[in-house]
Design an enzyme around this catalytic site. Structure first.
Site, PDB file in Angstrom:
ATOM      1  N   THR A 103     -24.387 -14.936 -28.912  1.00 61.03           N
ATOM      2  CA  THR A 103     -25.660 -14.839 -28.187  1.00 61.03           C
ATOM      3  C   THR A 103     -25.776 -15.929 -27.125  1.00 61.03           C
ATOM      4  O   THR A 103     -25.021 -16.890 -27.126  1.00 61.03           O
ATOM      5  CB  THR A 103     -26.856 -14.978 -29.157  1.00 61.03           C
ATOM      6  OG1 THR A 103     -26.831 -16.295 -29.747  1.00 61.03           O
ATOM      7  CG2 THR A 103     -26.802 -13.929 -30.258  1.00 61.03           C
ATOM      8  N   ASP A 104     -26.743 -15.747 -26.227  1.00 61.59           N
ATOM      9  CA  ASP A 104     -27.056 -16.799 -25.254  1.00 61.59           C
ATOM     10  C   ASP A 104     -28.544 -17.105 -25.345  1.00 61.59           C
ATOM     11  O   ASP A 104     -29.245 -16.566 -26.202  1.00 61.59           O
ATOM     12  CB  ASP A 104     -26.615 -16.390 -23.844  1.00 61.59           C
ATOM     13  CG  ASP A 104     -27.383 -15.199 -23.291  1.00 61.59           C
ATOM     14  OD1 ASP A 104     -28.534 -14.942 -23.718  1.00 61.59           O
ATOM     15  OD2 ASP A 104     -26.838 -14.505 -22.421  1.00 61.59           O
ATOM     16  N   GLN A 105     -29.017 -17.973 -24.470  1.00 58.51           N
ATOM     17  CA  GLN A 105     -30.393 -18.447 -24.648  1.00 58.51           C
ATOM     18  C   GLN A 105     -31.460 -17.414 -24.315  1.00 58.51           C
ATOM     19  O   GLN A 105     -32.632 -17.681 -24.520  1.00 58.51           O
ATOM     20  CB  GLN A 105     -30.626 -19.744 -23.874  1.00 58.51           C
ATOM     21  CG  GLN A 105     -30.650 -19.588 -22.370  1.00 58.51           C
ATOM     22  CD  GLN A 105     -30.994 -20.917 -21.692  1.00 58.51           C
ATOM     23  OE1 GLN A 105     -30.754 -21.982 -22.237  1.00 58.51           O
ATOM     24  NE2 GLN A 105     -31.575 -20.847 -20.512  1.00 58.51           N
TER      25      GLN A 105
END
Lengths: 149, 149, 149, 149
Positions: free
Chosen positions: C21-23
């Site tokens: 995942t990313d932010q």
């Protein structure tokens, strides 16, 4: 004692893709930390406390320390096995141990551990809620058990 | 002694991209090991021994141990600084230390170390060739120096 | 026709980890290409031509083109499904199509394709050996079939 | 026209680390998408609209489509150059083009493009605010310009 063992150790697996390897023809060392994460995620799911649910309650357990020793290389297409145990539960900390092995020949590839802090939604270190701490304490591997494998 | 210090420590930097972060909004813990690699790669280049050249001579230095302690989080778009030192040279091993800080506020984000084995083209552990060992020994940080910072 | 369908499509799955995942709280876009690779690797295994075996014969199929369209986001802990089909076999090229969906709600998340060149051990583009080309042609999805799903 | 050119194209660079490579000895294909991201991030910074600032205003530009063609391989320790241009600004969409080359020999390694949707904090597609759209339109490469290089 089989039942207890089943409670206190999670075993999950992963097949190495090309993207995990580097030009030495082996899995890049940072990717073992992804496997540790997969291991503790499955461990928490197995004991009925999926990390996703923990986060929905506003708690996070970021890694504050990690260590890993590498014994043998993992290769493309290997199915690796990740065995995870919870080794300590503190007021605001957790520790997990991991062993990585290859499914085909059972070769021991690596072992490692992570330490986690319990933080709230604002990122402040906070005491692990008592109901959660109790459930975790129940699946804590004792020193005697952990020497078994 | 400034000149010696300049020889024995490499400082390089990296700007965090979105792909480095996770859903906590901080850099995923495994990515710090990529920064360690960048640090030691630049360290070796600085002392005139680029790792690419070492590999062309049929030698590899795979990581046999890594540890990292995380103090503060790195965020998207942060410029982080990686400081790398060589802390020991054995018959067939090397050790590096790393400190990760944020350029903007000089916050100390993480510190860690890696241990490496010297292996030949067939993957067998082999003695570090004497000319290479000597050049590495010259840039080895001494205990006194390493406690300075 | 069930039997044919089974031959010409591979379906495999993957559980999203935190590191994917990313932010924004969703899977980072580059990671879908890792899933495409998992899909074609399992496709080739299913038809009895594991990519590892192909490489052991001195052939590689590096990606020369990729495209991906993203419809909905994949999230942490989602089990995603990767469906892979071989859509063309040329003299020295292969094309695969992929569809990514979420197991829970069957939501269609992404679709994409890759094009590959056949190269020999020296990295030169080379004709796909006839025995390999024939086996691949047998599992090629025809336009009619591919429009079915 | 030099000044305009400087406004409409960003050129940034990155040195390939070991962790970017795979066992073919070249950069894994998914990692080019990380470079595209680095390119557009630097493009937006150059025109005075850092993506971090855009996000702080509650807007995101997730990728809805990506494509990449690979011409030559990038290798360990290569310094690669990422050239980024904004090719269209729609009501709620943006398109970027990228070219990846090797600094040493100026070899063209890859080219690609991404399409982005403008979404608000709740993830709904939303019109690009007029002040932002105007600033982006000013740095938009026109078809004539883009064919120049």
């Amino acid at each position: 004692m089989v039942q207890l063992h089943a409670r206190t150790k999670n075993v999950t697996s992963y097949r190495v893709i090309y993207g995990d390897t580097d030009q030495m023809g082996v899995v890049y060392y940072a990717n073992y930390l992804r496997w540790f994460e997969q291991g503790r995620s499955e461990f928490l799911r197995q004991i009925g406390l999926p990390y996703k649910t923990i986060e929905e309650q506003g708690l996070h357990f970021p890694v504050t320390e990690v260590s890993c020793r590498y014994f043998k290389s993992a290769h493309y297409d290997d199915v690796i096995t990740i065995a995870t145990q919870l080794t300590s539960v503190g007021r605001a900390t957790l520790n997990f141990d991991y062993t990585i092995s290859r499914e085909g020949d059972s070769a021991s590839l690596a072992s490692g551990s992570t330490r986690h802090a319990c933080v709230d939604a604002d990122g402040r270190i906070t005491r692990i809620p008592s109901n959660l701490a109790e459930r975790l304490a129940r699946v804590l591997v004792t020193p005697t058990e952990s020497t078994e494998h």
